[in-house]
Motif scaffolding. Structure first.
Motif, mmCIF file in Angstrom:
data_model
loop_
_atom_site.group_PDB
_atom_site.id
_atom_site.type_symbol
_atom_site.label_atom_id
_atom_site.label_comp_id
_atom_site.label_asym_id
_atom_site.label_seq_id
_atom_site.Cartn_x
_atom_site.Cartn_y
_atom_site.Cartn_z
ATOM 1 N N LEU A 119 0.741 -0.820 -0.252
ATOM 2 C CA LEU A 119 0.577 0.325 0.455
ATOM 3 C C LEU A 119 0.764 1.142 0.026
ATOM 4 N N TYR A 120 1.982 1.291 0.436
ATOM 5 C CA TYR A 120 2.606 2.349 1.179
ATOM 6 C C TYR A 120 3.543 2.692 -0.473
ATOM 7 N N GLY A 121 3.885 1.822 -1.013
ATOM 8 C CA GLY A 121 4.555 1.752 -2.014
ATOM 9 C C GLY A 121 3.257 2.179 -3.650
ATOM 10 N N LEU A 122 2.200 1.757 -3.053
ATOM 11 C CA LEU A 122 0.768 2.613 -4.906
ATOM 12 C C LEU A 122 0.534 4.366 -3.564
ATOM 13 N N TRP B 69 4.731 10.441 -6.651
ATOM 14 C CA TRP B 69 5.186 10.575 -7.794
ATOM 15 C C TRP B 69 4.886 10.815 -9.622
ATOM 16 N N SER B 70 3.604 10.474 -9.369
ATOM 17 C CA SER B 70 2.575 10.400 -10.586
ATOM 18 C C SER B 70 2.420 12.262 -10.541
ATOM 19 N N MET B 71 2.015 13.012 -9.550
ATOM 20 C CA MET B 71 1.665 14.328 -9.350
ATOM 21 C C MET B 71 2.896 15.215 -9.955
ATOM 22 N N GLY B 72 4.139 14.537 -8.989
ATOM 23 C CA GLY B 72 5.051 15.353 -9.843
ATOM 24 C C GLY B 72 5.382 15.147 -10.607
ATOM 25 N N VAL C 114 3.295 17.719 -13.356
ATOM 26 C CA VAL C 114 3.721 19.023 -12.652
ATOM 27 C C VAL C 114 4.826 19.979 -13.458
ATOM 28 N N LEU C 115 5.809 18.285 -13.473
ATOM 29 C CA LEU C 115 6.879 18.779 -14.081
ATOM 30 C C LEU C 115 7.279 18.409 -15.401
ATOM 31 N N TYR C 116 6.617 17.625 -15.891
ATOM 32 C CA TYR C 116 6.571 17.146 -17.374
ATOM 33 C C TYR C 116 5.653 17.549 -18.107
ATOM 34 N N PRO C 117 5.704 17.667 -18.840
ATOM 35 C CA PRO C 117 4.372 17.409 -20.130
ATOM 36 C C PRO C 117 3.412 16.555 -19.932
ATOM 37 N N ALA C 118 1.512 16.957 -19.511
ATOM 38 C CA ALA C 118 1.474 15.571 -19.478
ATOM 39 C C ALA C 118 -0.489 15.870 -19.282
ATOM 40 N N TRP C 119 -0.858 16.549 -19.248
ATOM 41 C CA TRP C 119 -2.167 17.215 -19.472
ATOM 42 C C TRP C 119 -2.653 17.430 -20.917
ATOM 43 N N PRO C 120 -3.718 16.834 -21.917
ATOM 44 C CA PRO C 120 -3.842 17.301 -23.426
ATOM 45 C C PRO C 120 -4.527 18.521 -23.035
#
Length: 289
Positions: free
Chosen positions: A33-36, A42-45, A48-54
């Motif tokens: 669970l902690y890994g999830l 991490w995905s939220m980061g 914010v940092l990389y291209p993500a949302w169309p």
């Protein structure tokens, strides 16, 4: 019985049952669970940092502005430039004859020459290299300064009457304006040279008198048979190609006022690889010897 001798604990269920089958309630291990949860953070980061949302017209670029596509295109462009640099170095060090004998170098030279011709030469000679009055047609086989690849390269490199120390020299004197020939002699000479290519001359002028004037005044450059002299840039007067026009009044104007057309020297303005590529490209029009 369990290994400890104690009866096994009754399994926990969710309370759901279907046809006598119970759904066990076995919680996931905490480490899983902690890994999830960590991957979600991490995905939220990444969002914010990389291209993500169309978006409607693009996508969010991210704070880092990173683009894998741009990176790949940059790497491809770097490889292309490196390859071109190697090819241009080979063009610069090879002779025109060696370039024409090497299929790979020839392809590169023709591509380079085509681009350079459009950028630098087409303004005078035309996009199809067919020229116009005062600017030679490069598609035919009439060359003032010689039509071999090496001669074409020299003309491109140093020009004609360009002011360069190695440029082609040789002027058409102003026979009439400078008083070397009288108007009647100018008209006779024009009539004679026009007759050499089967064209009508000046009305009332004598071709026989013109032949005499030509022999005494013009043959030194154009030759006794008027076939021209590439060393002096003197054109062949027996063919149907006339740089400044073949109408009687145009020929009279040429003999009267002379011609001093300038071909610029491209050395120093274009690199050696481009000049050689232009020579190969121009020769390939079909008018080179």
């Amino acid at each position: 019985m369990s290994p400890t001798g104690q009866p096994p604990a009754a399994p926990q269920t969710t309370g759901h049952e279907w046809d006598g089958i119970c759904e066990y309630n076995n919680p996931l291990p905490r480490w899983w669970l902690y890994g999830l949860y960590a991957t979600i953070v991490w995905s939220m980061g990444y969002w914010v940092l990389y291209p993500a949302w169309p978006m409607a017209t693009g996508y969010t670029a991210g704070l880092l502005g990173y683009s894998q596509r741009a990176t790949v295109l940059g790497e491809v462009e770097a490889v292309r430039k490196e390859r071109d640099a190697r090819g241009r170095a080979q063009l610069a060090s090879a002779t025109v004859a060696e370039i024409r004998a090497d299929p790979a170098l020839l392809r590169l030279a023709l591509a380079t020459g085509k681009a350079a011709f459009g950028d630098n030469c087409a303004a005078c000679h035309g996009s199809a290299a067919t020229g116009r009055i005062g600017y030679p047609n490069l598609q035919d086989d009439d060359w003032l300064w010689g039509g071999t690849p090496e001669e074409i390269e020299r003309t491109i490199r140093y020009g004609a009457r360009s002011g360069h120390g190695e440029a082609h020299l040789g002027d058409m004197p102003a026979f009439g304006r400078d008083g070397i020939l009288q108007p009647a002699e100018v008209e006779a000479a024009a009539t004679y040279v026009l007759s050499l290519s089967g064209k009508p001359g000046v009305a009332g002028a004598s071709a026989e008198k013109g032949a005499e004037v030509f022999a005494n005044t013009c043959a030194a450059c154009h030759g006794p048979e008027a076939k021209g002299n590439p060393e002096l840039g003197a054109p062949n007067l027996t063919d149907a190609i006339w740089l400044y026009g073949s109408a009687p009044e145009q020929v009279v104007a040429t003999v009267t006022n002379g011609r001093k057309g300038v071909m610029p020297a491209w050395e120093g303005r274009l690199d050696p690889a481009t000049i050689k590529s232009l020579a190969v490209y121009v020769h390939g029009f079909g008018g080179g010897r």
